[in-house]
Write a protein that holds these residues in place. Structure first.
Motif, PDB file in Angstrom:
ATOM      1  N   GLY A 292       0.781  -1.233   0.000  1.00 58.01           N
ATOM      2  CA  GLY A 292       0.000   0.000   0.000  1.00 58.01           C
ATOM      3  C   GLY A 292       0.806   1.272   0.000  1.00 58.01           C
ATOM      4  O   GLY A 292       0.269   2.336   0.340  1.00 58.01           O
ATOM      5  N   LYS A 293       2.084   1.210  -0.405  1.00 58.01           N
ATOM      6  CA  LYS A 293       2.881   2.439  -0.445  1.00 58.01           C
ATOM      7  C   LYS A 293       2.295   3.419  -1.455  1.00 58.01           C
ATOM      8  O   LYS A 293       1.582   3.016  -2.379  1.00 58.01           O
ATOM      9  CB  LYS A 293       4.343   2.116  -0.793  1.00 58.01           C
ATOM     10  N   PRO A 294       2.533   4.731  -1.294  1.00 58.29           N
ATOM     11  CA  PRO A 294       1.954   5.723  -2.206  1.00 58.29           C
ATOM     12  C   PRO A 294       2.239   5.390  -3.668  1.00 58.29           C
ATOM     13  O   PRO A 294       3.357   4.986  -4.015  1.00 58.29           O
ATOM     14  CB  PRO A 294       2.628   7.032  -1.790  1.00 58.29           C
ATOM     15  N   PHE A 295       1.234   5.587  -4.520  1.00 63.84           N
ATOM     16  CA  PHE A 295       1.382   5.245  -5.937  1.00 63.84           C
ATOM     17  C   PHE A 295       2.425   6.113  -6.607  1.00 63.84           C
ATOM     18  O   PHE A 295       2.507   7.316  -6.405  1.00 63.84           O
ATOM     19  CB  PHE A 295       0.055   5.409  -6.677  1.00 63.84           C
ATOM     20  N   ASN A 296       3.209   5.462  -7.453  1.00 63.01           N
ATOM     21  CA  ASN A 296       4.074   6.162  -8.391  1.00 63.01           C
ATOM     22  C   ASN A 296       4.430   5.179  -9.497  1.00 63.01           C
ATOM     23  O   ASN A 296       4.434   3.957  -9.271  1.00 63.01           O
ATOM     24  CB  ASN A 296       5.339   6.693  -7.722  1.00 63.01           C
ATOM     25  N   ASN A 297       4.729   5.703 -10.684  1.00 61.14           N
ATOM     26  CA  ASN A 297       5.028   4.825 -11.814  1.00 61.14           C
ATOM     27  C   ASN A 297       6.256   3.952 -11.582  1.00 61.14           C
ATOM     28  O   ASN A 297       6.389   2.883 -12.173  1.00 61.14           O
ATOM     29  CB  ASN A 297       5.210   5.659 -13.088  1.00 61.14           C
ATOM     30  N   TYR A 298       7.172   4.389 -10.721  1.00 62.45           N
ATOM     31  CA  TYR A 298       8.393   3.610 -10.520  1.00 62.45           C
ATOM     32  C   TYR A 298       8.134   2.277  -9.817  1.00 62.45           C
ATOM     33  O   TYR A 298       9.006   1.404  -9.800  1.00 62.45           O
ATOM     34  CB  TYR A 298       9.446   4.409  -9.760  1.00 62.45           C
ATOM     35  N   LEU A 299       6.941   2.091  -9.246  1.00 63.28           N
ATOM     36  CA  LEU A 299       6.627   0.814  -8.599  1.00 63.28           C
ATOM     37  C   LEU A 299       6.672  -0.343  -9.597  1.00 63.28           C
ATOM     38  O   LEU A 299       6.998  -1.480  -9.226  1.00 63.28           O
ATOM     39  CB  LEU A 299       5.257   0.882  -7.931  1.00 63.28           C
ATOM     40  N   ARG A 300       6.358  -0.065 -10.849  1.00 60.60           N
ATOM     41  CA  ARG A 300       6.421  -1.121 -11.864  1.00 60.60           C
ATOM     42  C   ARG A 300       7.850  -1.642 -12.029  1.00 60.60           C
ATOM     43  O   ARG A 300       8.058  -2.793 -12.409  1.00 60.60           O
ATOM     44  CB  ARG A 300       5.892  -0.607 -13.205  1.00 60.60           C
ATOM     45  N   GLY A 301       8.815  -0.778 -11.764  1.00 54.21           N
ATOM     46  CA  GLY A 301      10.204  -1.191 -11.855  1.00 54.21           C
ATOM     47  C   GLY A 301      10.544  -2.290 -10.863  1.00 54.21           C
ATOM     48  O   GLY A 301      11.400  -3.148 -11.141  1.00 54.21           O
ATOM     49  N   GLU A 302       9.895  -2.300  -9.711  1.00 53.38           N
ATOM     50  CA  GLU A 302      10.122  -3.361  -8.733  1.00 53.38           C
ATOM     51  C   GLU A 302       9.707  -4.710  -9.314  1.00 53.38           C
ATOM     52  O   GLU A 302      10.420  -5.713  -9.155  1.00 53.38           O
ATOM     53  CB  GLU A 302       9.335  -3.079  -7.452  1.00 53.38           C
ATOM     54  N   ALA A 303       8.558  -4.719  -9.975  1.00 50.34           N
ATOM     55  CA  ALA A 303       8.071  -5.972 -10.579  1.00 50.34           C
ATOM     56  C   ALA A 303       8.981  -6.410 -11.722  1.00 50.34           C
ATOM     57  O   ALA A 303       9.265  -7.608 -11.879  1.00 50.34           O
ATOM     58  CB  ALA A 303       6.635  -5.784 -11.074  1.00 50.34           C
ATOM     59  N   PHE A 304       9.450  -5.448 -12.517  1.00 49.61           N
ATOM     60  CA  PHE A 304      10.330  -5.788 -13.629  1.00 49.61           C
ATOM     61  C   PHE A 304      11.642  -6.395 -13.132  1.00 49.61           C
ATOM     62  O   PHE A 304      12.068  -7.459 -13.619  1.00 49.61           O
ATOM     63  CB  PHE A 304      10.617  -4.549 -14.475  1.00 49.61           C
ATOM     64  N   GLU A 305      12.284  -5.748 -12.200  1.00 46.95           N
ATOM     65  CA  GLU A 305      13.576  -6.239 -11.730  1.00 46.95           C
ATOM     66  C   GLU A 305      13.449  -7.587 -11.031  1.00 46.95           C
ATOM     67  O   GLU A 305      14.365  -8.411 -11.070  1.00 46.95           O
ATOM     68  CB  GLU A 305      14.229  -5.211 -10.800  1.00 46.95           C
ATOM     69  N   ALA A 306      12.303  -7.848 -10.401  1.00 43.30           N
ATOM     70  CA  ALA A 306      12.093  -9.127  -9.722  1.00 43.30           C
ATOM     71  C   ALA A 306      11.823 -10.268 -10.696  1.00 43.30           C
ATOM     72  O   ALA A 306      12.009 -11.441 -10.349  1.00 43.30           O
ATOM     73  CB  ALA A 306      10.944  -9.012  -8.726  1.00 43.30           C
ATOM     74  N   HIS A 307      11.392  -9.934 -11.922  1.00 42.35           N
ATOM     75  CA  HIS A 307      11.003 -10.978 -12.875  1.00 42.35           C
ATOM     76  C   HIS A 307      11.748 -10.898 -14.204  1.00 42.35           C
ATOM     77  O   HIS A 307      11.433 -11.654 -15.125  1.00 42.35           O
ATOM     78  CB  HIS A 307       9.487 -10.897 -13.135  1.00 42.35           C
ATOM     79  N   ARG A 308      12.717 -10.026 -14.330  1.00 35.51           N
ATOM     80  CA  ARG A 308      13.416  -9.853 -15.595  1.00 35.51           C
ATOM     81  C   ARG A 308      14.090 -11.145 -16.056  1.00 35.51           C
ATOM     82  O   ARG A 308      14.312 -11.359 -17.247  1.00 35.51           O
ATOM     83  CB  ARG A 308      14.448  -8.728 -15.511  1.00 35.51           C
ATOM     84  N   HIS A 309      14.403 -12.033 -15.103  1.00 33.08           N
ATOM     85  CA  HIS A 309      15.076 -13.291 -15.445  1.00 33.08           C
ATOM     86  C   HIS A 309      14.196 -14.216 -16.285  1.00 33.08           C
ATOM     87  O   HIS A 309      14.694 -15.161 -16.895  1.00 33.08           O
ATOM     88  CB  HIS A 309      15.479 -14.026 -14.158  1.00 33.08           C
ATOM     89  N   LEU A 310      12.891 -13.955 -16.320  1.00 32.25           N
ATOM     90  CA  LEU A 310      11.983 -14.795 -17.095  1.00 32.25           C
ATOM     91  C   LEU A 310      12.163 -14.605 -18.597  1.00 32.25           C
ATOM     92  O   LEU A 310      11.923 -15.517 -19.383  1.00 32.25           O
ATOM     93  CB  LEU A 310      10.527 -14.488 -16.722  1.00 32.25           C
ATOM     94  N   ALA A 311      12.576 -13.409 -19.003  1.00 28.87           N
ATOM     95  CA  ALA A 311      12.614 -13.049 -20.419  1.00 28.87           C
ATOM     96  C   ALA A 311      13.980 -13.299 -21.039  1.00 28.87           C
ATOM     97  O   ALA A 311      15.006 -13.338 -20.350  1.00 28.87           O
ATOM     98  CB  ALA A 311      12.222 -11.585 -20.592  1.00 28.87           C
ATOM     99  N   GLN A 312      13.980 -13.449 -22.356  1.00 27.45           N
ATOM    100  CA  GLN A 312      15.201 -13.645 -23.129  1.00 27.45           C
ATOM    101  C   GLN A 312      15.256 -12.623 -24.259  1.00 27.45           C
ATOM    102  O   GLN A 312      14.266 -11.945 -24.549  1.00 27.45           O
ATOM    103  CB  GLN A 312      15.242 -15.064 -23.701  1.00 27.45           C
ATOM    104  N   GLN A 313      16.410 -12.530 -24.880  1.00 30.10           N
ATOM    105  CA  GLN A 313      16.547 -11.648 -26.033  1.00 30.10           C
ATOM    106  C   GLN A 313      15.465 -11.999 -27.062  1.00 30.10           C
ATOM    107  O   GLN A 313      15.236 -13.174 -27.354  1.00 30.10           O
ATOM    108  CB  GLN A 313      17.922 -11.814 -26.669  1.00 30.10           C
ATOM    109  N   GLY A 314      14.817 -10.991 -27.591  1.00 29.30           N
ATOM    110  CA  GLY A 314      13.750 -11.212 -28.555  1.00 29.30           C
ATOM    111  C   GLY A 314      12.358 -11.151 -27.951  1.00 29.30           C
ATOM    112  O   GLY A 314      11.366 -11.038 -28.669  1.00 29.30           O
ATOM    113  N   ASP A 315      12.268 -11.225 -26.621  1.00 31.68           N
ATOM    114  CA  ASP A 315      10.977 -11.103 -25.956  1.00 31.68           C
ATOM    115  C   ASP A 315      10.621  -9.631 -25.758  1.00 31.68           C
ATOM    116  O   ASP A 315      11.461  -8.736 -25.941  1.00 31.68           O
ATOM    117  CB  ASP A 315      10.998 -11.818 -24.603  1.00 31.68           C
TER     118      ASP A 315
END
Length: 272
Positions: free
Chosen positions: A62-85
């Motif tokens: 419930g932390k205050p909304f900001n667009n940078y919160l999406r970066g947390e999800a990206f960095e936590a899951h970036r390992h799922l993707a490969q070049q070309g995705d």
């Protein structure tokens, strides 16, 4: 090619199921980050995730909304993707894709790293409120929300995955995300859907502005009626998927000199 989507949502219980079910047709995984919903959104997401392995009910915070919160999800899951995705780094719960974006992304020229959306901006009007009952939060009444703005809105939604790309803490988007393609993917944007939903949205955005968010000045008076339009300001959707626009309300492409500078820097491998 696979698409990984990030959905940051708060109090979208009336529409998020539509968003996630439609997106699960084309997304490999949808990472849902609930930003402190109080209307049952998070519970619904957890239920959908139990039924559909494409949906990941990642966490609620419930932390205050900001667009940078999406970066947390990206960095936590970036390992799922490969070049070309690709990443649909902003799968908004109130945006419904009219078509599978995979053919569009596959056809995007290699020197473009970013693809934007062209949204049909649906609105509620004073006449709608007088004519129909919009006092129920759920279910969303798509058949009664038939007016849209004459100008579409363009905003980036997808970027190519690159192993060197990073989304730094506190940044609203990844650094050096890339060059944006001029070709847009169309979505339907249902930002305002009922009186209870508009009241909720005003409070959520008012709180975000109180914590420093620079946009959404309309909510400063905390009056949901400020979000209404008149039918004379809008266009009527005949239901034939044939929308008529007068142009874009904003610019989404960089100037030509910035485009060519990026072409050189990305081409030489200096930028990720």
């Amino acid at each position: 090619m696979k698409i990984y989507a990030i959905c940051l949502a708060k109090n979208e219980v009336d529409i998020i199921e539509y968003c996630l079910r439609y997106a699960s047709v084309w997304a490999e995984k949808i990472i849902v980050y609930d930003n402190g919903s109080t209307d049952g959104t998070w519970e619904l997401v957890q239920k959908l995730a139990a039924e559909n392995s494409t949906i990941i009910a990642w966490k609620q915070d419930g932390k205050p909304f900001n667009n940078y919160l999406r970066g947390e999800a990206f960095e936590a899951h970036r390992h799922l993707a490969q070049q070309g995705d690709w990443w649909c780094f902003r799968l908004d719960a109130d945006e419904l894709y009219l078509q599978d974006p995979r053919p569009h992304l596959l056809a995007t020229l290699a020197h473009y790293h970013v693809v934007a959306k062209e949204s049909v901006e649906y609105v509620l009007t004073h006449e709608d409120i007088a004519e129909y009952d919009f006092n129920q939060l759920t279910p969303v009444q798509f058949d009664l929300i038939r007016y849209y703005m004459p100008l579409y809105y363009a905003e980036v939604r997808f970027f190519r995955h690159r192993d060197r790309l990073r989304w730094e803490v506190g940044a609203t988007m990844p650094r050096f995300m890339g060059i944006t393609s001029p070709n847009l993917i169309r979505v339907q944007h249902y930002q305002y859907r009922s009186i209870p939903q508009m009241k909720q949205r005003v409070e959520v955005r008012f709180e975000a502005r109180r914590h420093g968010h620079p946009n959404w000045q309309k909510v400063d008076e905390r009056d949901w009626r400020k979000l209404l339009f008149h039918r004379s300001q809008a266009c009527f959707d005949k239901g034939d998927n044939n929308w008529h626009f007068q142009g874009s309300v904003n610019k989404y492409l960089t100037p030509w000199y910035s485009y060519w500078a990026k072409r050189v820097l990305f081409g030489l491998g200096i930028l990720p």
